[in-house]
Design an enzyme around this catalytic site. Structure first.
Site, PDB file in Angstrom:
ATOM      1  N   THR B  15       0.819  -1.212   0.000  1.00 44.36           N
ATOM      2  CA  THR B  15       0.000   0.000   0.000  1.00 44.36           C
ATOM      3  C   THR B  15       0.853   1.263   0.000  1.00 44.36           C
ATOM      4  O   THR B  15       0.705   2.125  -0.869  1.00 44.36           O
ATOM      5  CB  THR B  15      -0.910   0.003   1.252  1.00 44.36           C
ATOM      6  OG1 THR B  15      -1.672  -1.207   1.244  1.00 44.36           O
ATOM      7  CG2 THR B  15      -1.863   1.179   1.220  1.00 44.36           C
ATOM      8  N   GLU B 131      10.827   9.496   9.122  1.00 44.39           N
ATOM      9  CA  GLU B 131       9.672  10.353   9.410  1.00 44.39           C
ATOM     10  C   GLU B 131       8.371   9.566   9.336  1.00 44.39           C
ATOM     11  O   GLU B 131       7.448   9.775  10.132  1.00 44.39           O
ATOM     12  CB  GLU B 131       9.637  11.510   8.401  1.00 44.39           C
ATOM     13  CG  GLU B 131       8.500  12.492   8.591  1.00 44.39           C
ATOM     14  CD  GLU B 131       8.592  13.219   9.917  1.00 44.39           C
ATOM     15  OE1 GLU B 131       9.468  14.070  10.064  1.00 44.39           O
ATOM     16  OE2 GLU B 131       7.783  12.930  10.823  1.00 44.39           O
ATOM     17  N   GLY B 136       2.175   8.858  10.516  1.00 42.37           N
ATOM     18  CA  GLY B 136       1.827   8.921   9.095  1.00 42.37           C
ATOM     19  C   GLY B 136       2.407  10.157   8.427  1.00 42.37           C
ATOM     20  O   GLY B 136       3.624  10.363   8.435  1.00 42.37           O
ATOM     21  N   GLY B 189     -11.480  -1.101   7.029  1.00 39.49           N
ATOM     22  CA  GLY B 189     -10.080  -1.195   6.615  1.00 39.49           C
ATOM     23  C   GLY B 189      -9.111  -0.515   7.567  1.00 39.49           C
ATOM     24  O   GLY B 189      -7.942  -0.342   7.242  1.00 39.49           O
ATOM     25  N   GLU B 192      -6.547  -4.656  10.897  1.00 37.54           N
ATOM     26  CA  GLU B 192      -6.205  -5.858  10.154  1.00 37.54           C
ATOM     27  C   GLU B 192      -6.953  -7.063  10.711  1.00 37.54           C
ATOM     28  O   GLU B 192      -7.553  -6.990  11.784  1.00 37.54           O
ATOM     29  CB  GLU B 192      -4.698  -6.078  10.225  1.00 37.54           C
ATOM     30  CG  GLU B 192      -3.938  -4.939   9.560  1.00 37.54           C
ATOM     31  CD  GLU B 192      -2.436  -5.099   9.655  1.00 37.54           C
ATOM     32  OE1 GLU B 192      -1.933  -6.173   9.290  1.00 37.54           O
ATOM     33  OE2 GLU B 192      -1.774  -4.144  10.079  1.00 37.54           O
ATOM     34  N   ASP B 203       1.978  -1.482  18.724  1.00 34.60           N
ATOM     35  CA  ASP B 203       2.316  -0.508  17.683  1.00 34.60           C
ATOM     36  C   ASP B 203       2.580   0.868  18.287  1.00 34.60           C
ATOM     37  O   ASP B 203       3.525   1.564  17.902  1.00 34.60           O
ATOM     38  CB  ASP B 203       1.169  -0.437  16.667  1.00 34.60           C
ATOM     39  CG  ASP B 203       1.392   0.630  15.613  1.00 34.60           C
ATOM     40  OD1 ASP B 203       2.223   0.415  14.717  1.00 34.60           O
ATOM     41  OD2 ASP B 203       0.756   1.694  15.706  1.00 34.60           O
ATOM     42  N   LYS B 207       6.175   3.180  18.279  1.00 30.77           N
ATOM     43  CA  LYS B 207       6.280   4.594  17.911  1.00 30.77           C
ATOM     44  C   LYS B 207       6.814   5.417  19.080  1.00 30.77           C
ATOM     45  O   LYS B 207       7.614   6.335  18.902  1.00 30.77           O
ATOM     46  CB  LYS B 207       4.920   5.108  17.437  1.00 30.77           C
ATOM     47  CG  LYS B 207       4.520   4.487  16.093  1.00 30.77           C
ATOM     48  CD  LYS B 207       3.041   4.658  15.791  1.00 30.77           C
ATOM     49  CE  LYS B 207       2.676   4.038  14.451  1.00 30.77           C
ATOM     50  NZ  LYS B 207       1.213   3.906  14.273  1.00 30.77           N
ATOM     51  N   GLY B 305      -2.331   5.088   6.269  1.00 33.99           N
ATOM     52  CA  GLY B 305      -2.967   5.158   4.958  1.00 33.99           C
ATOM     53  C   GLY B 305      -1.938   5.349   3.863  1.00 33.99           C
ATOM     54  O   GLY B 305      -0.821   5.797   4.093  1.00 33.99           O
TER      55      GLY B 305
END
Lengths: 441, 441
Positions: B15, B131, B136, B189, B192, B203, B207, B305
């Site tokens: 993606t 970055e 995101g 979406g 997962e 996650d 970060k 995304g």
């Protein structure tokens, strides 16, 4: 780790200058450890070298003589914190001509003489860094230029004047009148004795000119920006707007239109009270940037003040010392004026929704007369609100929210409304700004 | 304007990789005009080179052979978008060993093997830019490192996992149960099929390890971070918390304590519902950073995304091409582990306020018994709430908000509470996090 020593000279030792001196003198070790740059404050030039400031300056650093900076070839970076467009312009020119890179917080100067100074900097192989000119300590300039470099920027919506935002927030939250809120802002040190640049929208326009130039890559002049301030705002309209779901903000807007044109304006704006910017209260700044890839990114923080602004100035000094600013400045895309000017949309061509309020006699047929005039101008009503009489002659406030219409239509309709015998005073109109919320569906 | 051509190779064509290819191929002119960098996508390595993707790739670019990238000396930058900590680690090592700079979005790899890879990059005179690993498209890494370089960072409070935030927002706004909200996130979406890394807090911890390393300058290991996920959250607690003025968020927190230690944790957190972070809904991310000079700065946007993440990857590619990343990477302050480990506060030493709920029999003396136990553990009650019975055996939820207390005290008190005969089930406890609002007084 090897350190690179950089000598810095500063012109202007007021509030922000004091903050810059504090950071360099008190956090030098931290900055060197983080960045490899050892900043040395070689000289501070100011007309007043005796006034006590809350920072201890080493002997011999403070001087009245600009030449002590300009003629010292060991100083690589000159920081201009004089402010205004007079002496500051001369200072920046002299710094650049003597081969120094320039760091500045001077939005007024860059908005009015930026092009001249950028050209001079390029001719001399130098750069000008100006992160502190917009949004205080918020890294908005570097974010637009570097962080969002892969994006076509579609729009910027900014609350970039903390004074105005504090006043509007106080009117909203505490029910104050404009003069009361202004007095409170002055008492708290958020507004100057002459607040006209802040409340008149001029300061926001300076910042928008800078932000829009780097976002859209066009040379923006102040005259390209339609400006209305908040001086005329009545608490009643804030209240009626809130009842209809809106918050009032002084927004600086740079937005690409469908036809490839750019709309540039600063004006009081009713925005959806659930939107992110509606929730920015007090003297804070927030800037929403829309990029074609990134969607909406919002930056929030203190837009003014000694240490926040100094934070941005010193970040720029480091960036210049690392050589990053030179790279970015060299490739700063600013289309020549001839090309840019055709891309600026005139405010007369703007289409938006409107909030309008008229004070009308409380008698049968009034609403019909008002809506007849709007219909004659092809303005469609999307909502209305009528309250108990509060005005002179037992007149009542009639509030109407319209669907999107052109500025010229609205101006003509307002003119005709004001001639109605049942209407007293001048109709109020405030644009409703639909920020394209990048929301989850 | 002169252009500098830079050849880029990419490993991983999922993606985000598709988004990166789109930006480079479709916005190359814009990027060159803005930055002086002409990006050329030389090769894309993926195990699947036949699956159709929504971008048209020139012939010969797509390959299964990593050597086509690694052995091509004309490619300066390698983008690792494989993800995970297995093959990706090998890919990054090979890229660095072949003399290429690395751009990556791989938070899991950097959080677990960052130190090894940074060392290798330094030994080879290369850099790693990341970055896109946090937030995101939000330029949070560069803002902390460059924009806030003059600041001693005091704290970071981040909503950095959009999946969890979407689930909690949906539970809050729509009254969904956790399984219902998770199913909705999967349908949209945002989650997962195996959502454990998102909802378990892993996650967010990845970060936080990256953000805290650059903010505080210490090598942070995953084991330094106390992690609790949102799997056990009941809609009832969200509702009762809201009644008491709190919103529930999964926060990643890095905060300096008074004793110079750093508290690092990811857990469900009740925060003041008027705070900026409380208003971040849906799959969005927001990170508040507190610097000693700048005060609070908040960054908001899409944390995941295709295009938002690609926006950050391409910004990094440009930054590496300009030479800026090398400068920043070279001086990245990461104190050696021996020094860092003594600075990490154990979660057991944390002091905070708590929300607790027990299901108790609706009979006289229950509240007295509960409050007696808290008092015995020197825990002071600041608020309480009791609702009509909804639990088994006509038990009623008793909600208590405490003043600040230590984790050990609370654990001992909860253990004792659960042994009371009038209490059914395990008591619920959720930490209340007081974000130091940088508010106007």
């Amino acid at each position: 780790m090897d350190e690179h020593r950089v000598n810095v000279g500063m012109v202007g030792f007021g509030t922000v200058g004091t903050g810059v001196a504090k950071l360099i003198l008190e956090k030098g070790d931290l900055i060197a450890a983080k960045t490899g740059i050892r900043l040395h404050l070689s000289c501070i030039v100011d007309t007043d070298i005796t006034r006590p400031r809350p920072v201890s300056i080493p002997h011999g650093v403070l001087t009245r003589d600009l030449n002590a900076l300009v003629k010292n070839p060991d100083i690589q970076i000159g920081v201009e914190l004089v402010g205004g467009t007079g002496a500051a312009r001369d200072v920046q020119r002299k710094l650049l001509e003597s081969g120094k890179d320039v760091v500045t917080a001077n939005k007024a100067l860059l908005a009015t003489h930026g092009s001249e100074l950028y050209d001079l900097a390029r001719a001399k192989g130098r750069c000008i860094a100006f992160e502190a000119s917009c949004g205080g300590g918020i890294p908005i300039i570097s974010s637009i230029r570097a962080g969002l470099a892969a994006n076509e920027i579609q729009a910027i919506f900014g609350i970039v004047n903390g004074t105005s935002n504090f006043i509007l927030s106080s009117m909203t939250a505490k029910g104050l009148s404009f003069p009361e809120a202004l007095a409170l802002a002055q008492k708290k040190g958020y507004a100057e004795a002459d607040p006209s640049l802040d409340i008149g929208g001029g300061d926001s326009a300076h910042k928008l000119a800078i932000l829009a130039s780097i976002a859209f890559g066009d040379e923006i002049l102040l005259e390209d920006i339609a400006v209305e301030g908040i001086q005329g705002i009545s608490h009643d309209d804030i209240r009626y707007g809130a009842e209809m779901g809106y918050s009032l903000k002084l927004l600086a807007i740079g937005q690409k239109s469908g036809a490839g044109k750019i709309s540039l304006r600063v004006h009081p704006s009713f925005i959806d009270k659930e939107s992110e910017l509606a929730r920015v209260d007090g003297p804070f700044n927030a800037i929403s940037v829309f990029g074609h890839a990134v969607g909406q990114v919002m930056f929030y923080g203190r837009g003014a003040g000694m240490m926040p602004t100094a934070s941005a100035v010193v970040a720029d000094i480091i960036d210049v010392a690392l050589g990053n600013s030179a790279q970015v400045f060299k490739h700063m895309l600013i289309r020549p004026r001839a090309e840019a000017s055709g891309r600026i949309e005139k405010i007369d061509d703007l289409v938006s929704r409107f909030y309008i309020r008229v004070m009308a006699k409380d008698e049968p047929g009034v609403f019909a007369a008002l809506s007849r005039i709007l219909a004659d101008h092809r303005i469609s009503i999307s909502g209305a609100l009528q309250h108990e009489g509060t005005g002179p002659d037992n007149s009542v406030p009639v509030v109407i929210v319209t669907h999107a219409t052109g500025e010229r239509n609205m101006a003509a309709a307002l003119k005709e409304l004001s001639t109605l015998s049942v209407v007293s005073g001048k109709p109020v109109h405030i644009r409703i700004v639909d920020i394209p919320e990048d929301r989850d569906g």
